[in-house]
Enzyme design. Structure first.
Site, PDB file in Angstrom:
ATOM      1  N   GLY A  59       0.829  -1.200   0.000  1.00 28.94           N
ATOM      2  CA  GLY A  59       0.000   0.000   0.000  1.00 28.94           C
ATOM      3  C   GLY A  59       0.863   1.250   0.000  1.00 28.94           C
ATOM      4  N   GLY A  61      -0.753   4.513   0.325  1.00 31.10           N
ATOM      5  CA  GLY A  61      -1.659   5.613   0.635  1.00 31.10           C
ATOM      6  C   GLY A  61      -1.439   6.250   1.980  1.00 31.10           C
ATOM      7  N   GLU A  62      -2.311   5.968   2.927  1.00 30.38           N
ATOM      8  CA  GLU A  62      -2.354   6.664   4.201  1.00 30.38           C
ATOM      9  C   GLU A  62      -1.117   6.482   5.067  1.00 30.38           C
ATOM     10  OE1 GLU A  62      -4.820   4.990   2.857  1.00 30.38           O
ATOM     11  OE2 GLU A  62      -6.389   6.495   2.644  1.00 30.38           O
TER      12      GLU A  62
END
Length: 101
Positions: A59, A61-62
């Site tokens: 991932g 993203g965040e």
């Protein structure tokens, strides 16, 4: 990166002190950063790839939001000598006695 700037400088979950209910329930309750709010950002990619990760997926993203907030808090401390312990980091919190908690 921009999400991290917003998290550090603008986002705040407001609670009703009497009931504990969340008052800021959506994106319309706080300002999010726009193009004029962020510096030029230089991106660097890991050219080695992620084949070493089980399943091959990673991932992107965040996960970057939290280090940005910490870096901004450290920059404020370096510039002012005042440590910030609450987000968002705002000028009124930087100048209040004892720093924000």
């Amino acid at each position: 990166m921009i999400q991290g700037i917003g998290y550090a400088l603008y986002e705040e979950r407001a609670l009703d002190p009497a009931t504990g209910l969340v008052l800021s329930t959506g994106l319309e309750d706080y300002r999010i950063p726009g193009m004029a709010d962020v510096p030029e950002i230089d991106l660097h990619w890991d050219e080695a790839g992620f084949e070493h990760v089980a399943g091959g997926g990673v991932g992107l993203g965040e996960v970057v939001a939290l280090p940005v907030a910490a870096a901004i808090a450290n920059a404020v401390h370096d510039a002012t000598g005042r440590r910030q312990y609450a987000l968002p980091i705002r000028p009124d919190r930087v100048i209040e006695p004892g720093g924000a908690r």
